[in-house]
Design a protein around this motif. Structure first.
Motif, short mmCIF file in Angstrom:
data_model
loop_
_atom_site.label_atom_id
_atom_site.label_comp_id
_atom_site.label_asym_id
_atom_site.label_seq_id
_atom_site.Cartn_x
_atom_site.Cartn_y
_atom_site.Cartn_z
N ARG A 73 28.88 34.46 50.09
CA ARG A 73 28.37 33.10 50.26
C ARG A 73 29.44 32.08 50.63
O ARG A 73 29.12 31.00 51.10
N ASP A 74 30.70 32.40 50.42
CA ASP A 74 31.77 31.46 50.78
C ASP A 74 31.82 31.36 52.30
O ASP A 74 31.95 32.37 53.00
N PRO A 75 31.71 30.14 52.85
CA PRO A 75 31.70 29.99 54.31
C PRO A 75 32.99 30.47 54.99
O PRO A 75 32.99 30.78 56.16
N ARG A 76 34.08 30.57 54.22
CA ARG A 76 35.33 31.05 54.81
C ARG A 76 35.36 32.57 54.91
O ARG A 76 36.26 33.13 55.52
N GLY A 77 34.39 33.24 54.29
CA GLY A 77 34.28 34.70 54.40
C GLY A 77 35.54 35.43 53.99
O GLY A 77 36.10 35.17 52.94
N SER A 78 36.03 36.30 54.86
CA SER A 78 37.18 37.14 54.52
C SER A 78 38.49 36.35 54.49
O SER A 78 39.52 36.89 54.09
N ARG A 79 38.47 35.09 54.88
CA ARG A 79 39.67 34.26 54.82
C ARG A 79 39.82 33.56 53.47
O ARG A 79 40.83 32.95 53.19
N SER A 80 38.81 33.65 52.63
CA SER A 80 38.80 32.92 51.36
C SER A 80 39.66 33.60 50.30
O SER A 80 39.47 34.77 49.97
N ALA A 81 40.61 32.83 49.75
CA ALA A 81 41.47 33.35 48.67
C ALA A 81 40.81 33.14 47.31
O ALA A 81 41.22 33.74 46.32
N ARG A 82 39.80 32.27 47.27
CA ARG A 82 39.12 32.00 45.99
C ARG A 82 38.28 33.21 45.60
O ARG A 82 37.46 33.68 46.38
N PRO A 83 38.49 33.74 44.39
CA PRO A 83 37.70 34.91 44.00
C PRO A 83 36.23 34.55 43.76
O PRO A 83 35.92 33.48 43.25
N VAL A 84 35.36 35.45 44.16
CA VAL A 84 33.93 35.30 43.93
C VAL A 84 33.52 36.47 43.04
O VAL A 84 33.84 37.62 43.33
N HIS A 85 32.81 36.16 41.94
CA HIS A 85 32.45 37.18 40.95
C HIS A 85 30.95 37.42 40.94
O HIS A 85 30.16 36.52 41.19
N ALA A 86 30.58 38.65 40.61
CA ALA A 86 29.18 39.03 40.41
C ALA A 86 29.16 40.20 39.44
O ALA A 86 30.18 40.88 39.25
N GLU A 87 28.02 40.40 38.82
CA GLU A 87 27.89 41.55 37.93
C GLU A 87 26.51 42.16 38.05
O GLU A 87 25.54 41.49 38.36
N LEU A 88 26.48 43.46 37.83
CA LEU A 88 25.23 44.20 37.81
C LEU A 88 25.07 44.70 36.38
O LEU A 88 25.90 45.46 35.89
N ASP A 89 24.06 44.17 35.70
CA ASP A 89 23.86 44.61 34.32
C ASP A 89 22.78 45.68 34.27
O ASP A 89 21.82 45.65 35.02
N PHE A 90 22.99 46.63 33.39
CA PHE A 90 22.05 47.71 33.21
C PHE A 90 21.10 47.30 32.09
O PHE A 90 21.52 47.13 30.95
N THR A 91 19.85 47.11 32.44
CA THR A 91 18.84 46.50 31.59
C THR A 91 18.74 47.09 30.18
O THR A 91 18.59 46.36 29.23
N GLU A 92 18.83 48.38 30.06
CA GLU A 92 18.62 49.03 28.77
C GLU A 92 19.87 49.11 27.91
O GLU A 92 19.87 49.76 26.87
N SER A 93 20.97 48.48 28.34
CA SER A 93 22.21 48.53 27.56
C SER A 93 23.01 47.25 27.80
O SER A 93 22.60 46.39 28.57
N THR A 94 24.16 47.17 27.19
CA THR A 94 25.03 46.02 27.41
C THR A 94 26.07 46.30 28.48
O THR A 94 26.91 45.46 28.76
N ASP A 95 26.03 47.47 29.08
CA ASP A 95 27.01 47.84 30.10
C ASP A 95 26.76 47.09 31.40
O ASP A 95 25.62 46.81 31.77
N ARG A 96 27.88 46.78 32.07
CA ARG A 96 27.82 46.05 33.34
C ARG A 96 28.80 46.63 34.33
O ARG A 96 29.83 47.17 33.95
N MET A 97 28.47 46.51 35.60
CA MET A 97 29.40 46.81 36.67
C MET A 97 29.85 45.45 37.18
O MET A 97 29.03 44.57 37.45
N LEU A 98 31.16 45.25 37.31
CA LEU A 98 31.73 43.95 37.65
C LEU A 98 32.34 43.98 39.05
O LEU A 98 33.04 44.92 39.41
#
Length: 165
Positions: A73-98
């Motif tokens: 979503r950062d308009p600078r795309g691959s030039r952006s030095a600012r880290p962008v975070h997301a996570e995928l949580d597994f519904t039946e547990s507290t485990d996440r992929m980061l």
């Protein structure tokens, strides 16, 4: 090189009375097609994988495509030095992929991996391509196995939203 894969569980089969043609998004994403998934870096010979048997594999593929787009979503795309975070949580547990994107690279780790282990790192464009291919290949496999799934409007919608690149 990125390798995405899955295996369906024999311990958690889909209910035999399921009408895949009319299954709603919630059922498709959370109740059906349980198994395990993996994400591997074949060059480094490392992978992140589940071994629980209950991960909804269609939801994983769908969510991975969502996350890859969110990371862009950062308009600078691959030039952006600012880290962008997301996570995928597994519904039946507290485990996440980061996920963390910086410049054109995405680092992926998971809660169940020891903290001292380095994340898997992939080029964002390659991850987008592989995630979409994985989604389409998975849907093709599932529609071969389950009569009526190919006629489900939610399946059409997700395929149109994330076309192969």
């Amino acid at each position: 090189m990125i390798d995405l894969g899955y295996s369906l569980s024999r311990r958690f089969p889909d209910p035999p009375q399921t009408d895949y043609r009319t299954a709603d998004v919630r059922a498709l994403r959370h109740d059906l097609f349980c198994g395990d998934v993996y994400l591997a870096d074949t060059e480094a010979d490392r992978e992140l994988s589940t071994a629980w048997g209950w991960v909804p594999v269609l939801d994983f593929a769908w969510a991975l495509c969502d996350i890859v787009e969110r990371l862009d979503r950062d308009p600078r795309g691959s030039r952006s030095a600012r880290p962008v975070h997301a996570e995928l949580d597994f519904t039946e547990s507290t485990d996440r992929m980061l996920f963390e994107r910086r410049f054109g690279w995405v680092d992926i780790t998971a809660d169940w991996v020891p903290a001292e282990e380095a994340p898997l790192t992939f080029n964002h464009a390659a991850l987008r391509r592989e995630a979409r291919d994985f989604l389409h290949d998975l849907i093709a496999d599932l529609t071969d196995m389950h009569e009526g799934l190919a006629d489900n409007p939610a399946v059409w919608e997700v395929q149109a939203r994330y076309p192969r690149v």
